[in-house]
Write an enzyme that holds these catalytic residues in place. Structure first.
Site: not given
Length: 319
Positions: A232, A261, A280
């Site tokens: 993360r 993000e 991601h």
């Protein structure tokens, strides 16, 4: 037992296959009601017992009878501590569905740095033929895996096949799996950072791990080591990461996750030639879809039969 109402909250990132929908609809047609939510008609949620997906705040508030929330993701920190989610709601995640794709993503990043692929990609774009001698071999490297869960374990198995020395850090050490050379608890993190040529962060975001990789930790990292973050973004102090890149303390970074993000176009991380950003995408792949659907189907059956659910999240810890 009565009819239990389970709401399937589909989004662009979470859909079930037609075959899966047909199977569970047929299997549980006398026990369960499946609905698609459009994000606006909250009236249909008022008697929902369970929700499969990522509910919005408005959806959570519209489900006063909610007892079980099944997340399509492995990460659960956003909902584990959600202020609108009642304490008695059981949260389960999709851990286990991402192991193979996650491990392959980690290996891809490690090998790209080991064999200088970012450099060769840039040379290809410029039609430059030049050999780069500064390469690494995994069978001569030590890899530190920070977070030995499903993805970390699958990566460790594959790294051992390459001949790497694998050191692992996990919250609680019970025993040492055959596919790692040594296991440490969080007190041993600094030792692993000092010894590893590649550092792979697979940690969830919790109160304990928030900003864990700060200036102190980057100062301890073996000089020239490659830092991989697929856990993360919030576990890393990005200013400290930028300083470590600028100073040459680390040899590069492979980032699947960032603190914000999508990563803003103005972020300095985009400008480094030795940084690879993969947006991601660790969980992307057909393999995870099948495993996730199998997990959801097993949990639906367990829920209706009153059996223990799989992948129950410790809401205090956040994973």
């Amino acid at each position: 037992m009565g009819v239990k109402k389970i709401v399937l909250g589909f989004t662009d990132d979470f859909k079930l296959s037609k075959t899966m929908l047909e199977t569970i609809s047929k299997t549980y047609r006398d026990q369960i009601l499946f609905l698609k939510t459009d994000g606006e008609n909250f009236e249909q949620l008022k008697d929902a017992d369970a929700f499969i997906g990522w509910p919005s705040d408005q959806m959570i508030q519209a489900m006063p009878e909610l007892k079980w929330l099944q997340l399509p993701s492995a990460g659960a920190n956003q909902f584990a501590h959600h202020p609108l989610l009642k304490e008695q709601v059981i949260v389960t995640n999709a851990s286990g569905a991402f192991g193979a794709s996650g491990a392959e993503h980690i290996l891809a990043l490690i090998l790209s740095f080991a064999r200088q692929l970012p450099l060769y990609v840039r040379q290809t774009e410029k039609h430059v033929w030049r050999e780069e001698s500064d390469v690494r071999q995994l069978d001569e490297s030590t890899v530190g895996i920070i977070g030995l869960g499903d993805i970390g374990s699958e990566a460790a198995i594959r790294l051992k096949a390459f001949g790497s020395t694998v050191l692992a850090v996990k919250r609680t050490v019970s025993n040492k799996p055959d596919y790692v050379d040594d296991v440490y608890d969080m007190e041993g993190l600094d030792t692993v950072l000092q010894e590893s040529d590649f550092i792979v962060n697979v940690l969830p975001l919790t109160a304990e791990t928030s900003g864990l990789f700060d200036r102190k930790r980057f100062s301890l990292i073996k000089k020239g080591a490659i830092f991989i973050n697929v856990g993360r973004g919030g576990t890393v102090d990005e200013q400290a990461l930028l300083e470590a890149l600028n100073s040459g303390r680390i040899g590069g970074a492979g980032l699947d996750v960032t603190s914000i993000e999508p990563l803003p176009e103005t972020s300095e991380l985009w400008r480094f030639p030795n940084v690879v950003i993969t947006s991601h995408s660790l969980g992307v792949g057909s393999g995870k879809l099948k495993k996730r659907e199998e997990l959801i189907q097993r949990n639906i059956e367990n829920y209706l039969l009153g059996k223990p659910l799989i992948n129950v999240v410790n809401r205090k810890l956040g994973y």
